[in-house]
Design an enzyme around this catalytic site. Structure first.
Site, short mmCIF file in Angstrom:
data_model
loop_
_atom_site.label_atom_id
_atom_site.label_comp_id
_atom_site.label_asym_id
_atom_site.label_seq_id
_atom_site.Cartn_x
_atom_site.Cartn_y
_atom_site.Cartn_z
N ASP A 219 31.27 -40.31 -81.26
CA ASP A 219 29.96 -39.39 -81.77
C ASP A 219 29.95 -37.84 -81.22
O ASP A 219 29.72 -38.04 -79.93
CB ASP A 219 28.79 -40.16 -81.86
CG ASP A 219 28.99 -41.51 -82.33
OD1 ASP A 219 29.30 -41.54 -83.80
OD2 ASP A 219 28.98 -42.60 -81.73
N ASP B 103 35.59 -40.10 -76.66
CA ASP B 103 34.21 -40.64 -77.04
C ASP B 103 34.19 -40.30 -78.64
O ASP B 103 35.26 -39.58 -79.25
CB ASP B 103 32.97 -39.63 -76.51
CG ASP B 103 31.89 -39.76 -77.39
OD1 ASP B 103 31.31 -40.91 -77.07
OD2 ASP B 103 31.47 -38.89 -77.62
N ASP C 155 31.41 -35.19 -75.39
CA ASP C 155 30.45 -34.12 -75.81
C ASP C 155 29.29 -34.12 -74.85
O ASP C 155 28.28 -33.46 -75.06
CB ASP C 155 30.22 -33.87 -77.06
CG ASP C 155 29.27 -35.26 -77.67
OD1 ASP C 155 28.37 -35.03 -77.98
OD2 ASP C 155 29.80 -36.69 -77.15
#
Length: 231
Positions: free
Chosen positions: A14, A12, A171
């Site tokens: 961001d 991922d 995240d």
């Protein structure tokens, strides 16, 4: 033969590879202010962490009763975000070190993100990560964003990898759910500390509850080495 020979890693972007959530928050705040919604707070922003920009805006239209079309709002937010991203996006140092470790071992890697293709390119180029991560998939290129598995499965397809041989770094709750739905193992680094106990994160093979403060390149690399499927 390396124990990582069959492995592919999907990141991922961001909040995982780069600390871009502050820029996304500011872009959202500026956009909503333009359309008559003042005082958009960081707490309100946190509900959208891990969700694609398009789906975020679709929710905004309903929540804040915005009359502007999704495409218009998307264009305005992306304009604000790209300006901020090009000026100041920081790659997490331990994540950069982890990418470099994997690159040295020849591990195939990709980015799978809810951001627009333009935002992904701007960040990877601006941080220099593009030299390690030339393959990137945006949620805008698939039917459904996270928590659907589409963006991860498309990354695996482009890598020529079996999803079962892929490890995702995430995240956010929707991303952890998407990795599980894709049949991929997951290293979870919660961006929002209060979400560390979410059931979606419980499906991760490695959960670092302290988020980026706890993540080290060596910890992740050693876990991959221990948990890699035999070649």
């Amino acid at each position: 033969m390396s124990t990582l020979d069959t492995l592919s890693v999907v990141f991922d972007l961001d909040g995982t590879l780069v600390d871009s959530e502050p820029n996304y928050y500011e872009a959202g705040r500026l956009t909503l202010a333009e359309y008559g919604v003042p005082d958009f707070s960081w707490t309100e922003h946190e509900r959208y962490v891990g969700i694609s920009t398009r789906e975020t805006i679709a929710d905004w239209r309903e929540r804040y009763r915005l009359r502007a079309p999704v495409e218009e709002l998307l264009s305005v937010k992306n304009r604000h975000y790209l300006g901020l991203a090009r000026a100041s996006t920081r790659a997490y140092p331990e994540m950069r070190a982890f990418v470099e470790l994997l690159a040295a071992d020849g591990v195939p890697m990709a980015v799978a993100s809810g951001s627009s293709p333009e935002a992904i390119e701007a960040i990877l180029t601006g941080t220099g990560l593009d030299s390690y991560l030339p393959l990137a998939v945006s949620a805008e290129e698939v039917a459904h964003g996270k928590p659907a598995p589409d963006v991860f499965l498309e990354a695996a397809r482009r890598l020529g990898a079996d999803p079962a041989d892929c490890v995702v770094l995430e995240d956010a709750v929707p991303g952890a759910a998407a990795a599980h739905a894709a049949g991929m193992r997951c290293i979870a680094i919660p961006y929002v500390a209060a979400q560390a106990d979410a059931p979606e994160f419980a499906t991760a093979g490695l959960l670092l509850r302290g988020g980026q403060r706890e993540f080290t390149a060596r910890t992740a690399y050693d876990w991959l080495t221990r948990s890699a499927r035999p070649a």
